[in-house]
Design a protein around this motif. Structure first.
Motif, PDB file in Angstrom:
ATOM      1  N   SER A   1       0.696  -1.144   0.136  1.00 52.19           N
ATOM      2  CA  SER A   1      -0.280  -0.073  -0.066  1.00 52.19           C
ATOM      3  C   SER A   1       0.780   1.089  -0.022  1.00 52.19           C
ATOM      4  N   GLY A   2       2.098   1.216   0.616  1.00 55.65           N
ATOM      5  CA  GLY A   2       2.843   2.401   0.527  1.00 55.65           C
ATOM      6  C   GLY A   2       3.337   2.699  -0.847  1.00 55.65           C
ATOM      7  N   LYS A   3       3.546   1.502  -1.624  1.00 55.34           N
ATOM      8  CA  LYS A   3       4.016   1.717  -3.028  1.00 55.34           C
ATOM      9  C   LYS A   3       2.989   2.270  -3.957  1.00 55.34           C
ATOM     10  N   SER A   4       1.853   1.958  -3.641  1.00 58.09           N
ATOM     11  CA  SER A   4       0.493   2.584  -4.274  1.00 58.09           C
ATOM     12  C   SER A   4       0.598   3.752  -3.910  1.00 58.09           C
ATOM     13  N   GLU A   5       0.631   4.123  -2.558  1.00 60.51           N
ATOM     14  CA  GLU A   5       0.590   5.641  -2.179  1.00 60.51           C
ATOM     15  C   GLU A   5       1.585   6.397  -2.942  1.00 60.51           C
ATOM     16  N   LEU A   6       3.098   5.967  -2.959  1.00 55.39           N
ATOM     17  CA  LEU A   6       3.968   6.770  -3.651  1.00 55.39           C
ATOM     18  C   LEU A   6       3.615   7.004  -5.017  1.00 55.39           C
ATOM     19  N   LYS A   7       3.052   5.929  -5.686  1.00 62.19           N
ATOM     20  CA  LYS A   7       2.696   6.054  -7.238  1.00 62.19           C
ATOM     21  C   LYS A   7       1.729   7.371  -7.411  1.00 62.19           C
ATOM     22  N   VAL A   8       0.674   7.465  -6.444  1.00 63.91           N
ATOM     23  CA  VAL A   8      -0.446   8.600  -6.271  1.00 63.91           C
ATOM     24  C   VAL A   8       0.524   9.788  -5.909  1.00 63.91           C
ATOM     25  N   ILE A   9       1.387   9.906  -5.053  1.00 59.54           N
ATOM     26  CA  ILE A   9       2.247  11.143  -4.570  1.00 59.54           C
ATOM     27  C   ILE A   9       2.914  11.530  -5.960  1.00 59.54           C
ATOM     28  N   LYS A  10       3.532  10.657  -6.700  1.00 60.10           N
ATOM     29  CA  LYS A  10       4.401  10.947  -7.822  1.00 60.10           C
ATOM     30  C   LYS A  10       3.329  11.512  -8.644  1.00 60.10           C
ATOM     31  N   LYS A  11       2.471  10.928  -9.236  1.00 60.25           N
ATOM     32  CA  LYS A  11       1.347  11.515 -10.168  1.00 60.25           C
ATOM     33  C   LYS A  11       0.947  12.850  -9.818  1.00 60.25           C
ATOM     34  N   GLU A  12       0.591  13.073  -8.492  1.00 55.80           N
ATOM     35  CA  GLU A  12       0.073  14.546  -7.957  1.00 55.80           C
ATOM     36  C   GLU A  12       1.318  15.557  -8.145  1.00 55.80           C
TER      37      GLU A  12
END
Length: 107
Positions: free
Chosen positions: A76-87
Motif C-alpha cells: 500500500s506504501g508503493k501504491s501511495e507513492l505512485k499517487v504522490i508521484k502523479k500528483e
C-alpha cells in the motif's frame, strides 16, 4: 531551502528513500537532511504517520549490541507513492507553466 515542504511531499520523499532500500531512521534522517535540509525532528512524525497508515512496516535487527529498527515499504506504501508521484507531476507541470508565463511577461 526556503520553500517549506508540505507533509504530502515529505511522505513521498521518505517512501522514495525506503523503496530503494530498507533503512533505519538515522540513515533516513541523513538522506533527508542532505537532499532537502530536513531536520531530524521533522522525520520521526513522518515515519510514525506512514507506519500508522500502513505504508511502512518495521522490523528489528541486532547491530553492535543494540537493536536497529528498519523501515520497509508495504504494497500500500508503493501504491501511495505512485499517487504522490502523479500528483507531483501535475503540480510541477502547472508551476512550471505559471513560472514560465511570469518570466516571459517580465522580460
Amino acid at each position: 531551502m526556503a520553500i517549506v515542504i508540505p507533509n504530502r511531499l515529505l511522505d513521498g520523499i521518505i517512501l522514495s528513500f525506503i523503496k530503494r532500500n530498507n533503512l533505519y531512521s538515522r540513515v533516513i534522517t541523513e538522506q533527508a537532511k542532505a537532499a532537502f535540509g530536513i531536520s531530524e525532528p521533522t522525520i520521526y512524525p513522518v515515519l510514525r504517520r506512514l507506519r500508522n497508515n500502513r505504508f511502512l512496516s518495521v522490523y528489528s535487527r541486532p547491530f553492535q549490541g543494540r537493536t536497529r529498527n528498519y523501515y520497509q515499504i508495504t504494497s500500500s506504501g508503493k501504491s501511495e507513492l505512485k499517487v504522490i508521484k502523479k500528483e507531483w507531476q501535475i503540480f510541477s507541470t502547472k508551476m512550471n507553466q505559471v513560472m514560465g508565463e511570469e518570466n516571459e511577461q517580465n522580460n
